[in-house]
Design a protein around this motif. Structure first.
Motif, PDB file in Angstrom:
ATOM      1  N   TRP A   1      -4.108   2.742   0.743  1.00  0.00           N
ATOM      2  CA  TRP A   1      -3.238   3.292  -0.314  1.00  0.00           C
ATOM      3  C   TRP A   1      -3.665   4.704  -0.645  1.00  0.00           C
ATOM      4  O   TRP A   1      -2.841   5.568  -0.948  1.00  0.00           O
ATOM      5  CB  TRP A   1      -3.240   2.412  -1.565  1.00  0.00           C
ATOM      6  CG  TRP A   1      -4.520   2.463  -2.362  1.00  0.00           C
ATOM      7  CD1 TRP A   1      -5.567   1.609  -2.270  1.00  0.00           C
ATOM      8  CD2 TRP A   1      -4.891   3.429  -3.350  1.00  0.00           C
ATOM      9  NE1 TRP A   1      -6.572   1.985  -3.120  1.00  0.00           N
ATOM     10  CE2 TRP A   1      -6.185   3.091  -3.803  1.00  0.00           C
ATOM     11  CE3 TRP A   1      -4.268   4.552  -3.903  1.00  0.00           C
ATOM     12  CZ2 TRP A   1      -6.852   3.845  -4.761  1.00  0.00           C
ATOM     13  CZ3 TRP A   1      -4.939   5.295  -4.859  1.00  0.00           C
ATOM     14  CH2 TRP A   1      -6.216   4.933  -5.291  1.00  0.00           C
ATOM     15  N   GLU A   2      -5.001   4.938  -0.566  1.00  0.00           N
ATOM     16  CA  GLU A   2      -5.492   6.252  -0.981  1.00  0.00           C
ATOM     17  C   GLU A   2      -5.038   7.336   0.005  1.00  0.00           C
ATOM     18  O   GLU A   2      -4.868   8.489  -0.383  1.00  0.00           O
ATOM     19  CB  GLU A   2      -7.013   6.236  -1.151  1.00  0.00           C
ATOM     20  CG  GLU A   2      -7.851   6.454   0.100  1.00  0.00           C
ATOM     21  CD  GLU A   2      -8.013   5.208   0.948  1.00  0.00           C
ATOM     22  OE1 GLU A   2      -7.355   4.188   0.658  1.00  0.00           O
ATOM     23  OE2 GLU A   2      -8.804   5.230   1.913  1.00  0.00           O
TER      24      GLU A   2
ATOM     25  N   ILE B   1      -8.657   8.095  -5.982  1.00  0.00           N
ATOM     26  CA  ILE B   1      -8.595   8.295  -4.530  1.00  0.00           C
ATOM     27  C   ILE B   1     -10.012   8.493  -3.989  1.00  0.00           C
ATOM     28  O   ILE B   1     -10.392   7.898  -2.971  1.00  0.00           O
ATOM     29  CB  ILE B   1      -7.704   9.512  -4.187  1.00  0.00           C
ATOM     30  CG1 ILE B   1      -6.256   9.227  -4.563  1.00  0.00           C
ATOM     31  CG2 ILE B   1      -7.813   9.862  -2.708  1.00  0.00           C
ATOM     32  CD1 ILE B   1      -5.332  10.425  -4.403  1.00  0.00           C
TER      33      ILE B   1
ATOM     34  N   GLY C   1       0.822  -1.209   0.000  1.00  0.00           N
ATOM     35  CA  GLY C   1       0.000   0.000   0.000  1.00  0.00           C
ATOM     36  C   GLY C   1       0.855   1.257   0.000  1.00  0.00           C
ATOM     37  O   GLY C   1       0.575   2.210  -0.727  1.00  0.00           O
TER      38      GLY C   1
ATOM     39  N   GLY D   1       0.611   3.628  -3.171  1.00  0.00           N
ATOM     40  CA  GLY D   1      -0.036   4.897  -2.856  1.00  0.00           C
ATOM     41  C   GLY D   1       0.916   6.072  -2.996  1.00  0.00           C
ATOM     42  O   GLY D   1       0.589   7.085  -3.618  1.00  0.00           O
TER      43      GLY D   1
ATOM     44  N   TYR E   1      -2.055   7.299   1.600  1.00  0.00           N
ATOM     45  CA  TYR E   1      -0.688   7.621   1.162  1.00  0.00           C
ATOM     46  C   TYR E   1      -0.726   8.533  -0.048  1.00  0.00           C
ATOM     47  O   TYR E   1       0.004   9.520  -0.127  1.00  0.00           O
ATOM     48  CB  TYR E   1       0.071   6.354   0.754  1.00  0.00           C
ATOM     49  CG  TYR E   1       0.540   5.499   1.882  1.00  0.00           C
ATOM     50  CD1 TYR E   1       1.685   5.831   2.601  1.00  0.00           C
ATOM     51  CD2 TYR E   1      -0.133   4.344   2.225  1.00  0.00           C
ATOM     52  CE1 TYR E   1       2.124   5.028   3.625  1.00  0.00           C
ATOM     53  CE2 TYR E   1       0.295   3.535   3.244  1.00  0.00           C
ATOM     54  CZ  TYR E   1       1.422   3.883   3.946  1.00  0.00           C
ATOM     55  OH  TYR E   1       1.855   3.089   4.963  1.00  0.00           O
ATOM     56  N   ALA E   2      -1.579   8.177  -1.019  1.00  0.00           N
ATOM     57  CA  ALA E   2      -1.606   8.938  -2.268  1.00  0.00           C
ATOM     58  C   ALA E   2      -1.978  10.386  -1.978  1.00  0.00           C
ATOM     59  O   ALA E   2      -1.334  11.315  -2.467  1.00  0.00           O
ATOM     60  CB  ALA E   2      -2.590   8.311  -3.248  1.00  0.00           C
TER      61      ALA E   2
END
Lengths: 302, 537, 282
Positions: free
Chosen positions: C153-154, C118, C92, C96, C156-157
């Motif tokens: 992950w979203e 996201i 992730g 991300g 982090y992104a």
């Protein structure tokens, strides 16, 4: 302001469309969608009819278009598990889940926000440390473990089984609300702390505004603004938590239906629940964005 | 002077600093008094303890800064202890304090009118009278359309309007003492002049005394009856304005005044071929998403010409487009139209390696030295980075960097340290060294001394001058401060709303400004040289 | 030359952090070598030793309904949980962060697509997505690991996009651009080192979430499948015997709880130590 509303509406619609499209892609490539969506035990002709109706032999974009059209007409498929429409199964379970979810949210709000605010006002004291310790505890505690502990405690202390269909909503709601309570407390604390230290609070003090009035009339309204976002965000955590909590307490809600449907590979039901969750989340976040218009003048005049 | 009883008298005030600071006391042995109707200026550089004095008078010192000694008396009576509840009935009613950032000192979610009425409410003014009094006060501070301002939220006001609202609040109940903590520092020079005039007028009308805190001797010269100079937590000189300005006793005061006066003789002009020519430059910024697109036309048809070895000062208030123009010349921003020629070559649309090769010749020094150096990079490697990028061997580049450190007045050992170990003035020297490591032919300095204290400012300006005569680069010096422009420029360009309103030899523009805006700027700038009385404003 | 900003010495480490680090170390050791504490294999059943309570001879932590040693099962479960937690969190974090940096670096259409992705992920709780995918594909350990890895992950992104955008506007990046540095140099030398902390802090928040998702799915019987086992799965096997054989649920539950607690305490501590300014999002 109109631009803001339009932008938010556009974004919500786009998000929903992408979510639906991804569900379509997964279903299309995971096996035979006709067999998955047709009534159970349907003879091959019926499945073929479904395949025909869904246009499985047509180009992909036509299939996609007819899938969207189907959703728009309210065709969500049938459960292989019971042979009933997925929508009907969902609606049957919805009231229980709403009862559990709203009770949990209420508990989390009523306990979390006062705790966090109290901690912020008494920063650095024992109360503050307790509130922060509690929020870490609530974050790290898996709800299935906490739920089992509640059930065990109920059985040993009160000689009552807290689970099952006719049980009180309280023990399950407490379990579900625990994590949200912790994050509300933590967030309320940091939001209020930030506001208390803002320059306009110092300026109000310099104008002779007494302490309690500064808290009530200036700090609280400003600190509440970011909290609204959190309530929108915590909905996702509540939905996720309800899947597990309902399972632990044998609560007859949508979460339990989802787990059972996944275990029995009841695609139509799973699909419907996923779409319903996406819709709910998008709608609530849209509402939160619109609520901002009411409470934050800075956004209103944009 | 001695006959009138003081409104405020501070005797032997000492406030401790928490342990581990660079000194033991925030302020020490402060003795100061403010007489009725008088303006006392408390002047000093950042960190000198001016604000601590202000906050101690209004009882708002934090617990971490305890008063260890001294007496504070207001109208002959001793002030309550810090942070005590008794202060609630003094603040806003008898003593008011206004801060530097006016917009931030208003509650963002309440209408300004309600915030004014709140002051009346907490000090017991009857509900019926409040609206009228708030509106009258908004009118008294010279706000156009007071009814509209009354209904506005703080973010809808300009910096000048917000400061007027804050002043309205501070003087609403006609307090005996107004403490103003750098109230005009965040404002443009013309707005600053208006606010200073307003304060002088209201002070007279309402019979208040003012304790005015500032770092700017220009303002001091304009408004002060008496001046207290602070350094490192102590008052080093306190006396009548004329005495302090004309015959300063303490060496520190003399240094500050000399730095502020440095309007040095305008430099003689030489002439040679142009290094930089800009023709009809336009730049528009576009922001916002799909549905809320906004555009700002920042630079509207600017033309200029700069010859080798000369300095062009670009002067204008915030939002005049001077920095945007600089970013275009540096090719950090792509111009919409127009031409930029460097040594005769059109560089308006260079890209890729040719653009990177050009960067070697045009260098840049920015306003905020603290954010201009990568916090994870040692100083030596930051200075050597330019030559290394342009293919110099590492050892050679670092040797050159060490040389430049000494040239810019730091020691070569400083190269091993990280940026957080330096002061703002030192960091600005490092940024200049980094720019010069590439031996540029043109140096663009964007408000390069604005973030620095006045005595440091003078040092850095000296450094620019001596480096220019040593290395011979041409310089575009962007500033909002006319004194700085006057002291460094050969030529001058005045900008307003993205357009050039006047340009020419510095001496000519300063002595005989042609455009009304230039005249307004010049007369608004507080200046020690031409001390006027506060009443005149 | 004196430095104007006083340097702050290393602060004292509070006891809660010391305890947490100890627990994390013990957990890792137990996951790696715990199997050797018991003479039995983790799949070894015994008809005669069913549901023995903790402290029974030969079985320190008791046995389950099929007479398997709880101690050795816990060790194996901890192993799986550790693998899933670390591998999953890394998946992730890498995906991300890369998407977030790319969005900020490229702007334009690429950014719009990533931001839309996201938004979609943020409106679908990961456990619901995981259940949806598990309903349609055969459950395998790899698939499960990937799904769990997508947790957060979203976040982090979003964070890395914000941090990159904000660092991109810092004076030193402008200065280095003006020196003529190539984009690769700017990103590798000047931007990445300054946003790494953001990802690191999020990693410590995400790790417990990954552990909790893995154990929750396994608890629901939809995660790690027998013959493999994980802490969540052991709990789900014991949940019908909560009153009679509490040790089957409470031991693995306590391990999960203390692991998540220790990691988040350490994470909070690290976050307080690191530069907090980078966390301000755009």
């Amino acid at each position: 302001m109109t631009a803001y509303i339009l932008a938010k509406l556009f974004r919500a619609a786009a998000t929903l469309l992408i979510a639906v499209s991804m569900v379509f892609v997964f279903i299309r490539f995971s096996g035979d969608p006709a067999a998955a969506l047709a009534p159970p035990d349907a003879p091959q002709e019926v499945i073929d009819q479904y395949a025909e109706a869904m246009g499985l032999n047509k180009p992909l974009w036509q299939q996609y278009a007819s899938y969207l059209a189907g959703l728009a007409r309210g065709e969500f498929g049938y459960s292989i598990h019971t042979g009933r429409p997925a929508l009907e199964l969902f609606l049957e379970r919805l009231p229980s889940t709403l009862r559990l979810g709203s009770a949990a949210l209420l508990i989390a709000l009523a306990a979390g926000i006062p705790l966090g605010s109290f901690a912020a006002i008494n920063r650095g004291t024992r109360i503050d440390r307790f509130a922060m310790a509690f929020s870490v505890f609530a974050f790290a505690m898996p709800n299935f473990l906490f739920g089992l502990c509640v059930i065990l405690g109920g059985a040993l202390i009160f000689q009552v089984y807290f689970g099952g269909t006719d049980a009180s909503v309280l023990p399950a709601a407490l379990t579900l609300g625990l994590a949200a309570m912790g994050s509300f407390a933590r967030f309320a604390r940091s939001s209020l702390l930030e506001t208390i230290n803002a320059p306009f609070m110092r300026a109000a003090e310099a104008r002779g505004v007494p302490y309690m009035r500064r808290l009530a009339f200036h700090a609280a309204p400003n600190a509440a603004i970011p909290l609204v976002t959190l309530i929108g965000l915590s909905l996702g955590a509540l939905i996720a938590g309800s899947v597990v909590t309902e399972q632990v307490f044998g609560w007859p809600g949508v979460g339990q239906l989802l787990v059972r449907s996944v275990a029995t590979r009841d695609i139509a039901t799973v699909q419907f629940i996923v779409l319903a969750v996406a819709c709910t989340m998008v709608l609530v976040n849209l509402l939160v964005d619109l609520l901002y218009l009411v409470i934050d003048p800075r956004i209103r005049s944009r | 002077m001695a006959d009138a009883p003081a409104v405020l008298s501070i005797r032997n005030l000492s406030v401790a600093l928490p342990e581990g600071g660079d000194r033991d006391y925030a302020v020490q042995g402060i003795a100061l008094d403010v007489k009725p109707g008088e303006t006392v200026c408390l002047v000093g550089e950042s960190g000198s303890g001016k604000t601590v004095v202000a906050h101690s008078v209004i009882g708002m010192l934090p617990k971490a800064l305890p008063v260890v000694d001294g007496k504070l008396r207001f109208e002959g009576r001793e002030l309550p202890p810090q942070r005590s509840k008794a202060y609630d009935s003094l603040r806003g009613l008898k003593i008011s304090l206004i801060f530097q950032d006016a917009v931030a000192s208003l509650d963002p979610v309440q209408r300004t009118g309600r915030q004014l009425e709140e002051i009346l409410a907490v000090h017991g003014v009857a509900r019926r009278a409040r609206f009228k009094r708030a509106l009258e006060m908004l009118e008294a501070v010279g706000l156009p359309d007071p009814a509209r301002i009354y209904r506005s939220y703080p973010h809808q006001l300009s910096g000048g309007q917000a400061q007027r609202v804050v002043i309205a609040g501070a003087l609403l109940l006609s307090p005996k003492l107004l403490i103003a903590d750098e109230p005009t520092t965040a404002l443009d020079v013309t707005t600053q002049a208006e606010i200073l005039g307003l304060l002088a007028r209201l002070k007279k009308e309402r019979g208040a005394s003012v304790l005015f805190i500032t770092h700017d001797f220009g303002i001091v010269a304009e408004i002060a009856d008496r001046i207290a100079v602070m350094k490192d937590g102590e008052i080093v000189e306190f006396g009548a304005a004329n005495t302090v300005l004309d015959a300063p006793e303490h060496p520190y005061t003399r240094r500050l005044l000399a730095a502020a006066r440095k309007s040095a003789a305008v430099r003689e002009s030489r002439s040679s071929q142009p290094v930089l020519e800009v023709d009809d430059l336009h730049l528009t910024y576009r922001t916002g998403g799909l549905l809320s697109r906004k555009s700002v036309h920042a630079v509207k048809g600017v033309s200029l010409r700069l010859e080798a070895g000369r300095t062009l000062a670009v002067v204008g208030e915030s939002g005049s487009g001077k920095s945007s123009m600089a970013r275009c010349i540096l090719r950090l921003e792509a111009a919409d139209s127009g031409a930029i020629r460097f040594r005769g070559e059109d560089i308006t649309s260079l890209t890729g390696t040719r653009l990177r090769a050009l960067r070697k010749k045009i260098q840049f020094v920015q306003q905020d030295p603290y954010s201009s150096i990568n916090p994870r990079q040692r100083i030596l490697s930051a200075i050597a980075e330019g030559p290394i990028i342009h293919d110099a061997p590492r050892r050679e580049a670092e040797a050159k960097a060490a040389d430049l450190l000494e040239t810019t007045g730091l020691s070569a050992v400083a190269g091993r340290r990280y940026p957080h170990e330096f002061s703002g003035g030192q960091l600005q020297r490092i940024c200049i060294a980094r720019a010069l490591a590439l031996e540029p032919e043109l140096l663009i300095a964007d408000e390069a001394v604005s973030a620095l204290d006045v005595s440091i400012q003078a040092q850095i300006l000296d450094l620019f001058r001596s480096l220019q005569s040593k290395f011979g680069f041409a310089m575009v010096f962007i500033t909002h401060d006319l004194r700085v422009a006057r002291s460094i420029s050969d030529d001058i360009l005045v900008m307003k709303d993205g357009e050039v309103v006047e340009s020419g030899l510095a001496a000519r523009v300063f002595d005989a400004p042609a455009h009304p805006y230039t005249k307004a700027l010049l007369s608004a700038a507080p200046d020690i040289a031409s001390r006027r009385t506060a009443e005149a404003a | 030359m004196e430095s104007s900003r006083p340097r702050i010495g290393p602060p004292a480490i509070p006891w809660s952090i010391r305890l947490s680090v100890c627990f994390i170390c013990l957990f890792v050791l137990f996951a790696l070598f715990g199997e050797f504490l018991s003479p039995y294999g983790f799949r070894e059943t015994s008809m005669f030793d069913r549901l023995l309570p903790p402290g029974s001879p030969g079985y320190v932590l008791g046995t389950d309904a099929r007479g398997r040693d709880v101690l050795v099962r816990l060790a194996v479960g901890a192993q799986i949980t550790l693998i899933v937690a670390i591998a999953g969190t890394l998946i992730g974090a890498v995906i991300g962060s890369l998407l977030g940096i790319v969005a900020a670096a490229r702007r334009g259409a690429v950014e719009h697509v990533i931001v839309a992705a996201i938004d979609v992920q943020a409106s679908l709780p990961i456990i619901v997505v995981a259940l949806f995918v598990l309903a349609m594909f055969d459950n395998s350990f790899t698939l499960f690991l990937l799904l769990v890895g997508l947790t957060g992950w979203e976040v982090y992104a979003r964070l890395m996009r914000g941090a990159t955008l904000s660092v991109k506007e810092r004076g030193y990046v402008t200065a280095v651009r003006a020196l003529g540095a190539s984009p690769a140099r700017i990103y590798l030398r000047h931007i990445l080192p300054n946003i790494f902390n953001v990802a690191l802090v999020q990693f410590t928040i995400n790790l417990p979430l990954t552990v909790l998702l893995e154990t929750a799915l396994s608890f629901l019987g939809l995660g790690v499948q027998p013959p493999l086992t994980s802490l969540g799965q052991i709990m789900s096997e014991g949940r019908d015997r909560l009153l009679t054989a509490w040790w089957l649920t409470l031991f693995p539950g306590a391990v999960i709880f203390f692991l998540a607690l220790s990691v988040s305490l350490c994470g909070d501590w690290i976050r307080d130590r690191l530069d907090p300014t980078l966390r301000s999002e755009t």
